[in-house]
Structure formats: structure tokens, C-alpha cells
Motif scaffolding. Structure first.
Motif, PDB file in Angstrom:
ATOM      1  N   LYS A 118       0.850  -1.192   0.000  1.00  0.00           N
ATOM      2  CA  LYS A 118       0.000   0.000   0.000  1.00  0.00           C
ATOM      3  C   LYS A 118       0.888   1.246   0.000  1.00  0.00           C
ATOM      4  O   LYS A 118       1.888   1.298   0.703  1.00  0.00           O
ATOM      5  CB  LYS A 118      -0.868  -0.046   1.251  1.00  0.00           C
ATOM      6  N   GLN A 119       0.509   2.228  -0.819  1.00  0.00           N
ATOM      7  CA  GLN A 119       1.315   3.458  -0.866  1.00  0.00           C
ATOM      8  C   GLN A 119       0.628   4.616  -0.158  1.00  0.00           C
ATOM      9  O   GLN A 119       1.263   5.399   0.533  1.00  0.00           O
ATOM     10  CB  GLN A 119       1.588   3.829  -2.332  1.00  0.00           C
ATOM     11  N   GLN A 120      -0.678   4.702  -0.361  1.00  0.00           N
ATOM     12  CA  GLN A 120      -1.420   5.832   0.217  1.00  0.00           C
ATOM     13  C   GLN A 120      -2.850   5.385   0.515  1.00  0.00           C
ATOM     14  O   GLN A 120      -3.419   4.616  -0.259  1.00  0.00           O
ATOM     15  CB  GLN A 120      -1.438   6.969  -0.813  1.00  0.00           C
ATOM     16  N   GLY A 121      -3.408   5.862   1.610  1.00  0.00           N
ATOM     17  CA  GLY A 121      -4.771   5.498   1.964  1.00  0.00           C
ATOM     18  C   GLY A 121      -4.800   4.398   3.012  1.00  0.00           C
ATOM     19  O   GLY A 121      -3.755   3.950   3.488  1.00  0.00           O
ATOM     20  N   THR A 122      -6.012   3.977   3.371  1.00  0.00           N
ATOM     21  CA  THR A 122      -6.144   2.926   4.390  1.00  0.00           C
ATOM     22  C   THR A 122      -7.052   1.811   3.901  1.00  0.00           C
ATOM     23  O   THR A 122      -7.919   2.029   3.057  1.00  0.00           O
ATOM     24  CB  THR A 122      -6.745   3.494   5.700  1.00  0.00           C
ATOM     25  N   ILE A 123      -6.819   0.635   4.440  1.00  0.00           N
ATOM     26  CA  ILE A 123      -7.653  -0.527   4.120  1.00  0.00           C
ATOM     27  C   ILE A 123      -8.085  -1.157   5.443  1.00  0.00           C
ATOM     28  O   ILE A 123      -7.243  -1.516   6.270  1.00  0.00           O
ATOM     29  CB  ILE A 123      -6.860  -1.570   3.293  1.00  0.00           C
ATOM     30  N   SER A 124      -9.387  -1.283   5.621  1.00  0.00           N
ATOM     31  CA  SER A 124      -9.908  -1.958   6.822  1.00  0.00           C
ATOM     32  C   SER A 124     -10.774  -3.124   6.392  1.00  0.00           C
ATOM     33  O   SER A 124     -11.579  -3.003   5.470  1.00  0.00           O
ATOM     34  CB  SER A 124     -10.768  -1.007   7.644  1.00  0.00           C
ATOM     35  N   ILE A 125     -10.572  -4.248   7.056  1.00  0.00           N
ATOM     36  CA  ILE A 125     -11.396  -5.418   6.791  1.00  0.00           C
ATOM     37  C   ILE A 125     -12.073  -5.784   8.112  1.00  0.00           C
ATOM     38  O   ILE A 125     -11.379  -5.946   9.127  1.00  0.00           O
ATOM     39  CB  ILE A 125     -10.553  -6.601   6.276  1.00  0.00           C
ATOM     40  N   PHE A 126     -13.385  -5.908   8.094  1.00  0.00           N
ATOM     41  CA  PHE A 126     -14.168  -6.160   9.308  1.00  0.00           C
ATOM     42  C   PHE A 126     -13.779  -5.169  10.419  1.00  0.00           C
ATOM     43  O   PHE A 126     -13.635  -5.549  11.592  1.00  0.00           O
ATOM     44  CB  PHE A 126     -13.982  -7.609   9.793  1.00  0.00           C
ATOM     45  N   GLY A 127     -13.547  -3.955  10.016  1.00  0.00           N
ATOM     46  CA  GLY A 127     -13.255  -2.893  10.977  1.00  0.00           C
ATOM     47  C   GLY A 127     -11.830  -2.874  11.499  1.00  0.00           C
ATOM     48  O   GLY A 127     -11.483  -2.024  12.323  1.00  0.00           O
ATOM     49  N   LYS A 128     -10.993  -3.801  11.029  1.00  0.00           N
ATOM     50  CA  LYS A 128      -9.606  -3.829  11.515  1.00  0.00           C
ATOM     51  C   LYS A 128      -8.669  -3.372  10.396  1.00  0.00           C
ATOM     52  O   LYS A 128      -8.895  -3.711   9.227  1.00  0.00           O
ATOM     53  CB  LYS A 128      -9.192  -5.260  11.899  1.00  0.00           C
ATOM     54  N   SER A 129      -7.631  -2.682  10.786  1.00  0.00           N
ATOM     55  CA  SER A 129      -6.644  -2.252   9.807  1.00  0.00           C
ATOM     56  C   SER A 129      -5.925  -3.484   9.254  1.00  0.00           C
ATOM     57  O   SER A 129      -5.412  -4.305  10.021  1.00  0.00           O
ATOM     58  CB  SER A 129      -5.632  -1.320  10.474  1.00  0.00           C
ATOM     59  N   PHE A 130      -5.886  -3.598   7.929  1.00  0.00           N
ATOM     60  CA  PHE A 130      -5.234  -4.768   7.334  1.00  0.00           C
ATOM     61  C   PHE A 130      -3.753  -4.803   7.694  1.00  0.00           C
ATOM     62  O   PHE A 130      -3.201  -5.862   8.007  1.00  0.00           O
ATOM     63  CB  PHE A 130      -5.394  -4.759   5.806  1.00  0.00           C
ATOM     64  N   HIS A 131      -3.156  -3.646   7.673  1.00  0.00           N
ATOM     65  CA  HIS A 131      -1.722  -3.548   7.930  1.00  0.00           C
ATOM     66  C   HIS A 131      -1.364  -4.085   9.322  1.00  0.00           C
ATOM     67  O   HIS A 131      -0.363  -4.779   9.495  1.00  0.00           O
ATOM     68  CB  HIS A 131      -1.300  -2.084   7.791  1.00  0.00           C
ATOM     69  N   GLU A 132      -2.229  -3.783  10.291  1.00  0.00           N
ATOM     70  CA  GLU A 132      -1.926  -4.166  11.671  1.00  0.00           C
ATOM     71  C   GLU A 132      -2.392  -5.572  12.043  1.00  0.00           C
ATOM     72  O   GLU A 132      -1.884  -6.175  12.983  1.00  0.00           O
ATOM     73  CB  GLU A 132      -2.561  -3.151  12.641  1.00  0.00           C
ATOM     74  N   HIS A 133      -3.401  -6.074  11.323  1.00  0.00           N
ATOM     75  CA  HIS A 133      -3.963  -7.389  11.680  1.00  0.00           C
ATOM     76  C   HIS A 133      -3.944  -8.340  10.482  1.00  0.00           C
ATOM     77  O   HIS A 133      -4.915  -9.050  10.237  1.00  0.00           O
ATOM     78  CB  HIS A 133      -5.400  -7.238  12.187  1.00  0.00           C
ATOM     79  N   ARG A 134      -2.866  -8.316   9.725  1.00  0.00           N
ATOM     80  CA  ARG A 134      -2.802  -9.088   8.479  1.00  0.00           C
ATOM     81  C   ARG A 134      -3.167 -10.555   8.671  1.00  0.00           C
ATOM     82  O   ARG A 134      -4.034 -11.090   7.964  1.00  0.00           O
ATOM     83  CB  ARG A 134      -1.394  -8.974   7.869  1.00  0.00           C
ATOM     84  N   LEU A 135      -2.544 -11.225   9.620  1.00  0.00           N
ATOM     85  CA  LEU A 135      -2.772 -12.669   9.770  1.00  0.00           C
ATOM     86  C   LEU A 135      -4.194 -12.980  10.236  1.00  0.00           C
ATOM     87  O   LEU A 135      -4.833 -13.894   9.711  1.00  0.00           O
ATOM     88  CB  LEU A 135      -1.752 -13.269  10.742  1.00  0.00           C
ATOM     89  N   ASP A 136      -4.693 -12.213  11.204  1.00  0.00           N
ATOM     90  CA  ASP A 136      -6.065 -12.428  11.692  1.00  0.00           C
ATOM     91  C   ASP A 136      -7.063 -12.257  10.553  1.00  0.00           C
ATOM     92  O   ASP A 136      -8.015 -13.026  10.415  1.00  0.00           O
ATOM     93  CB  ASP A 136      -6.407 -11.419  12.803  1.00  0.00           C
ATOM     94  N   ILE A 137      -6.826 -11.242   9.746  1.00  0.00           N
ATOM     95  CA  ILE A 137      -7.749 -10.951   8.647  1.00  0.00           C
ATOM     96  C   ILE A 137      -7.676 -12.035   7.570  1.00  0.00           C
ATOM     97  O   ILE A 137      -8.700 -12.509   7.089  1.00  0.00           O
ATOM     98  CB  ILE A 137      -7.453  -9.547   8.062  1.00  0.00           C
ATOM     99  N   LEU A 138      -6.453 -12.448   7.235  1.00  0.00           N
ATOM    100  CA  LEU A 138      -6.301 -13.458   6.176  1.00  0.00           C
ATOM    101  C   LEU A 138      -6.933 -14.795   6.566  1.00  0.00           C
ATOM    102  O   LEU A 138      -7.333 -15.571   5.691  1.00  0.00           O
ATOM    103  CB  LEU A 138      -4.819 -13.645   5.829  1.00  0.00           C
ATOM    104  N   ARG A 139      -7.016 -15.058   7.870  1.00  0.00           N
ATOM    105  CA  ARG A 139      -7.684 -16.287   8.318  1.00  0.00           C
ATOM    106  C   ARG A 139      -9.156 -16.283   7.926  1.00  0.00           C
ATOM    107  O   ARG A 139      -9.772 -17.325   7.783  1.00  0.00           O
ATOM    108  CB  ARG A 139      -7.580 -16.417   9.844  1.00  0.00           C
ATOM    109  N   GLU A 140      -9.714 -15.089   7.762  1.00  0.00           N
ATOM    110  CA  GLU A 140     -11.155 -14.948   7.489  1.00  0.00           C
ATOM    111  C   GLU A 140     -11.451 -14.789   6.007  1.00  0.00           C
ATOM    112  O   GLU A 140     -12.603 -14.632   5.621  1.00  0.00           O
ATOM    113  CB  GLU A 140     -11.689 -13.700   8.226  1.00  0.00           C
ATOM    114  N   ILE A 141     -10.407 -14.774   5.196  1.00  0.00           N
ATOM    115  CA  ILE A 141     -10.603 -14.475   3.767  1.00  0.00           C
ATOM    116  C   ILE A 141     -10.283 -15.684   2.895  1.00  0.00           C
ATOM    117  O   ILE A 141      -9.319 -16.400   3.132  1.00  0.00           O
ATOM    118  CB  ILE A 141      -9.694 -13.287   3.338  1.00  0.00           C
ATOM    119  N   GLY A 142     -11.112 -15.865   1.870  1.00  0.00           N
ATOM    120  CA  GLY A 142     -10.788 -16.811   0.800  1.00  0.00           C
ATOM    121  C   GLY A 142     -10.655 -16.000  -0.466  1.00  0.00           C
ATOM    122  O   GLY A 142     -11.398 -15.036  -0.662  1.00  0.00           O
TER     123      GLY A 142
END
Lengths: 257, 314
Positions: B69-93
Motif C-alpha cells: 500500500k502506498q497511500q490510503g487505508t484498508i480496513s477489513i471487518f473494521g480492523k486495519s489490514f496492515h496491523e492485523h494481516r494474519l487475523d484478517i487473512l484467516r477470514e478471507i478466501g
């Protein structure tokens, strides 16, 4: 994340792969060729097998081609094949969207390659013993070698040769993880190997990371190799350096599939 | 709550040495994404539409962390992807572009690779193979699969971990019409029965209009429409036109304008914008009273594809 599960996952990828076949062929090839050559002159085996330094000769003869050609070439190819599994199958993007740390992905792949290398050592040693003993089983004029079989000596040599291989493995791994084009790591690897081979008589040859296996073999067989340099330590330092650099390059890679 | 929320996501392809660490951004390199604010509601099937090269795949790859990511933010289920990458990826297919399959392995083995990583039960492999219609591939290697079979296996991998969010990039590529219908039904079933949020990209609106609840349209890296399918249909309604075929175009145009309806002459017809039924009846009545023959009255609705193209052109 379960270490064993990641290991099993990575190891499964090598099943029926070219890299796994290379392990088998690489380990069998030299002992088999020596066996065939020996069988052409069966009468020579009667006395040869009873020589006091029989096992040492077998060991050195077998390692000559392994240290100079088979291992460097095999490592260059096998490392490339393992890293290509992801590039060729367009699988980096899937792997990097699984809940794994980058450190786990990187080091598990390296561990798999080291495991394949260890398998080559095991297959090679096993075949070396098997093909040496084989004539004893079906030729009446050949008896079991009477010379001492110093298993500790050969185990030590194996460990040292394994260590000597590490700079080749880690540099090839670094390149293989970075370049999508298989030919880049292959080309650089072969150039490095040829460079090390052609400069064996150079006094500073020990500075080349691909030369330690050859130097170690030549030193073990009494050739004129500088004794004052700890090539195993050099090998360890180079491989640590390449591993760290490789990991940094991999982690900071902008595009992960 | 949004399953995916991006805020001012901007991205340029790095120039420099390949795509490696030596790459660096240059102000001169064109923006692939510009201030993209994607809001994918939880439990929705969100169709992410755009022409080839519009920035769909880049967006999805950024959301999945495949691009830095270069600019902006990404949140998945209300969590920052950058900070919770592994937790988020567990929930994604996910299934991005062509499926990632190890061609020398069977379907079972391909799934076993991910089954071990996700730590799901082995029987889940059989479940997902049944689910995508690949129950009997046996010892056949993935290299011998047809494109459609590979696509199904790719979807099976995406479903293996029972994800809460499914990200699919043009998943119907290579599927025959029957396969497309089957996949559509499967995705609807997953959303209905398991409440999975699905983000699906496509360059064909017709392909996903029967599937999605929400739509985002991206063009040249910018989101030009985002809303529910109903909102898009309302847009279609607003763009519908009434066509009158009469014996005197000029008089007809004049009468329409008397009702404050802008009219245009197009070849043999008078084209009016979408107007209420009572006004249309009044215009028709006036025409007849003035002795103008009315040969035909028709209402033209743009199909969604035309709406999509119009939105993109705007």
C-alpha cells in the motif's frame, strides 16, 4: 501457526516434482557409474577389495565427481526448481494470502531445500555402500572388504561437505526467490561454479562462495590447497549473509504475487 | 458495518528495477488508483465492475496485501489490514486472476497444501470438492484439468477455510454458460446460508447483475458509481426515454414543450425523457385533438450494460 503443518504443506509441494526426482538421480548417479566401471574389470576386485585403504579410496573416488560437478550443478538446479514451483504455477499470490508470516514462508522453503540436500547425501551414502557391497553378493571371487570402515570419519566428512554446500544453496535460494525467470539464477549459478572451478589454483580462491566444496575435497585428497583458511567458517559466514540478504529482499519485495 | 472499507486508496506502479525492493515511486508514474473509497457492506455480494485495465485487480491485490500500500487505508471487518494481516487473512478466501494450482499434484493434494496451513479438518477437502462439482477427479493431475475445472478447484481452495469474506477476481473466466450459472447459484447459496460477504470483480455487468446486491464501478482508477443494485436500476429508470411516432414531428415537439417536456427529433421519432404516465396521456390526447396521427408510443429502457458504459463515459 503450527510449524509442522507449514512444513508438511511445503513438503507436499515437492511430491512428484522435478526437484524430488533430481534428489534420487543425483544420489544414485555416481555410485552407479562407479559400480558399472568396476564391473567391467571384475578380476581387479579380488585384490582391490582387500586393500587396507579400500573404503577411503571408494569414498574419495565417489566424492571427486560429486564435489566438483554433481553437487554444485544439482544444488543450482534443485534450488531453482523448488522456488520455481510458486512462479511456474502462479501460486505466490495464493500462498501470500494464507495466514502465514513472511518469515515462516521464507525459512520453511529454505528448510525444504536443505532437507532435499540432506536426502541427496543420504541416498548417495546409501548407494555408495550398496553398490560397493553388491559384487560381494554375487561374485565368488570378491570378498567383503577387510579394510577398516571408519564411520565417524565419513560422517564428519559428510557434515563438512554439507556445510560447504550452504553458500551455494543460500545464494541460489536468494536469486530463485527474487527472479521469476528461471534462467537468471541458473545462469548466475553456473557462472559462479565455472569461476570457482577455473580459479581453483588461485591463492584467493577461498573468497569465492561456490569454491568450498571443491576446496574441501581437494584438501582431503592431499592437493595443494591453503590450510590456513577455515573454509567451513567462510562457508557459514557466506551462507548466513546470503540468507539474511535474501530474507530482506523477499520481505521488502513490492509485489508479492 | 463494512466488510471492506478503503479510504483514499491511491496507487502508482513503481518504476525502476523490476518489482523488487529496488523499485521506487516516481511522481511521473501514472496513478493506477486515485482516492478509491470502496465500501463493501457485510453480508453483501458486491460486484466490482470496470473495463480491462480500470484498476480492479490492483484494488483486490492491495486489499489482500499482495501489493504494498502506498497511500490510503484498508480496513477489513473494521480492523486495519496492515496491523492485523494474519487475523484478517484467516477470514478471507480468495481467487485472484487465474487459479494458483500446483500442476504436478492432484486436486486433493492441492487442497491438502492449504488444509494444513489453515488447520481445517481433512474431510473439508471432500466437502469443498463436492461443493464446486469436482468430486471424482481421483489421481488426475491439475495440469490435465480443463480451464473450467481449474477455475472450480481455485474456488474450492478459496472456500477451504470457511471464509467470512470471499474475494473473487473474474471467477467465471473459462467457465461454460452452464458453469457460470452453477457458480452464480453456489455464490448466492453461500451468501444466503452462511452469510459470507462476497466481493466479485468482472468487466461484464450482464454476467453479475443476476448475482450482486451492491455494485461499484471503477474507471481509470476512480470509483464512478457505488451503491445498491436498486440504485443502479433507479438510474436506469431515470435514463429511460419515451418515443413518439406521429404524422407531424414539429407540432408534436411543440406540444411536448408546452408541457415543459424537452423533446428532440431523432430521425422519424420524437424522443422525450422519462415522464409520468398522466403527462404522457395528456400529450397524446392533445395530439389527437389537433388531428395529429399517433402511430406509436414506446418506452425505451437502457439495459444495465448501457448504463454501465454511460457511467464509465461520464
Amino acid at each position: 501457526m503450527n510449524f509442522l503443518a507449514i512444513f508438511q504443506s511445503e513438503y507436499l509441494k515437492t511430491r512428484r516434482s522435478l526437484a524430488s526426482w533430481l534428489v534420487l538421480v543425483g544420489g544414485i548417479f555416481t555410485p552407479l557409474i562407479i559400480f558399472i566401471a568396476r564391473m567391467r574389470f571384475p578380476h581387479k576386485m579380488t585384490n582391490g577389495y582387500q586393500a587396507p585403504d579400500f573404503w577411503l579410496n571408494v569414498w574419495n573416488n565417489s566424492w571427486e565427481s560429486m564435489a566438483m560437478f554433481m553437487f554444485p550443478m544439482g544444488i543450482i538446479m534443485a534450488t531453482g526448481l523448488v522456488t520455481q514451483l510458486e512462479f511456474k504455477n502462479n501460486a505466490w499470490k495464493q500462498l501470500h494470502t494464507t495466514p502465514q508470516r513472511y518469515v515462516s514462508i521464507y525459512f520453511m522453503k529454505l528448510i525444504i531445500i536443505l532437507l532435499l540436500l540432506a536426502q541427496v547425501f543420504i541416498v548417495f551414502n546409501g548407494c555408495l555402500y550398496f553398490f560397493t557391497i553388491l559384487p560381494v553378493l554375487f561374485l565368488s571371487n570378491v570378498s567383503y572388504p577387510s579394510g577398516a570402515f571408519d564411520i565417524m570419519h565419513y560422517t564428519r566428512d559428510n557434515a563438512k561437505y554439507f556445510l560447504d554446500c550452504l553458500p551455494i544453496v543460500t545464494l541460489q535460494f536468494l536469486l530463485g526467490m527474487h527472479f521469476k525467470n528461471f534462467l537468471v539464477p541458473l545462469g548466475i549459478g553456473f557462472l559462479m561454479w565455472i569461476l570457482s572451478l577455473t580459479t581453483l589454483s588461485w591463492e584467493y580462491n577461498y573468497t569465492l562462495p561456490f569454491s568450498y566444496l571443491m576446496m574441501d575435497f581437494l584438501r582431503n585428497t592431499g592437493r595443494n590447497i591453503p590450510q590456513n583458511v577455515n573454509i567451513h567458517m567462510m562457508a557459514l559466514m557466506y551462507s548466513t549473509f546470503f540468507t539474511v540478504i535474501g530474507y530482506v529482499v523477499y520481505t521488502f519485495k513490492h509485489e508479492k504475487g | 458495518m463494512y466488510a471492506i472499507e478503503t479510504n483514499n486508496l491511491t496507487y502508482r506502479f513503481p518504476s525502476g528495477f523490476g518489482s523488487g525492493i529496488f523499485s521506487h515511486s516516481k511522481a511521473s508514474s501514472p496513478e493506477i488508483l486515485h482516492n478509491l473509497c470502496l465500501n463493501v457492506p457485510q453480508g453483501s455480494i458486491y460486484g466490482f465492475l470496470g473495463q480491462n485495465g480500470a484498476g480492479k485487480t490492483t484494488t483486490l491485490r492491495l486489499i489482500l496485501g499482495l501489493l504494498k500500500k502506498q497511500q490510503g487505508t484498508i480496513s477489513i471487518f473494521g480492523k486495519s489490514f496492515h496491523e492485523h494481516r494474519l487475523d484478517i487473512l484467516r477470514e478471507i478466501g480468495s481467487l485472484i486472476e487465474s487459479p494458483s494450482l500446483y500442476n504436478h499434484l492432484t486436486a486433493q493434494e492441492n487442497l491438502a497444501i492449504y488444509q494444513k496451513i489453515y488447520g481445517v479438518a481433512e474431510k473439508r477437502i471432500t466437502e469443498v470438492l463436492d461443493l464446486v462439482g469436482l468430486p471424482d477427479t481421483g489421481k488426475k493431475k491439475a495440469a490435465e484439468f480443463s480451464l473450467g475445472m481449474k477455475q472450480r478447484l481455485g474456488l474450492a481452495i478459496a472456500l477451504l477455510n470457511k471464509p467470512s469474506l470471499l474475494i473473487l477476481d473474474e471467477p467465471t473466466n473459462g467457465l461454460d454458460p452452464n458453469g457460470i450459472i452453477e457458480m452464480r447459484e453456489l455464490l448466492k447459496q453461500l451468501q444466503r446460508e452462511q452469510g459470507i460477504t462476497i466481493l466479485i470483480s468482472s468487466h461484464l455487468l450482464a454476467e453479475i447483475e443476476k448475482l450482486v446486491t451492491h455494485i461499484g464501478i471503477i474507471n481509470k482508477g476512480q470509483l464512478v458509481f457505488q451503491g445498491t443494485l436498486d440504485e443502479l436500476l433507479t438510474k436506469r429508470e431515470q435514463r429511460s426515454r419515451t418515443v413518439l411516432e406521429t404524422s407531424d414531428k414539429q407540432v408534436t415537439k411543440h406540444i411536448a414543450e408546452q408541457f415543459n417536456i424537452p423533446a428532440e427529433i431523432e430521425q422519424e421519432n420524437i424522443v422525450l425523457p422519462a415522464i409520468p404516465r398522466d403527462i404522457l396521456a395528456a400529450i397524446t390526447r392533445t395530439l389527437v385533438e389537433k388531428g395529429i396521427a399517433v402511430y406509436g408510443i414506446s418506452r425505451i429502457n437502457d439495459d444495465l450494460e448501457t448504463i454501465f458504459m454511460n457511467v464509465v463515459k461520464e
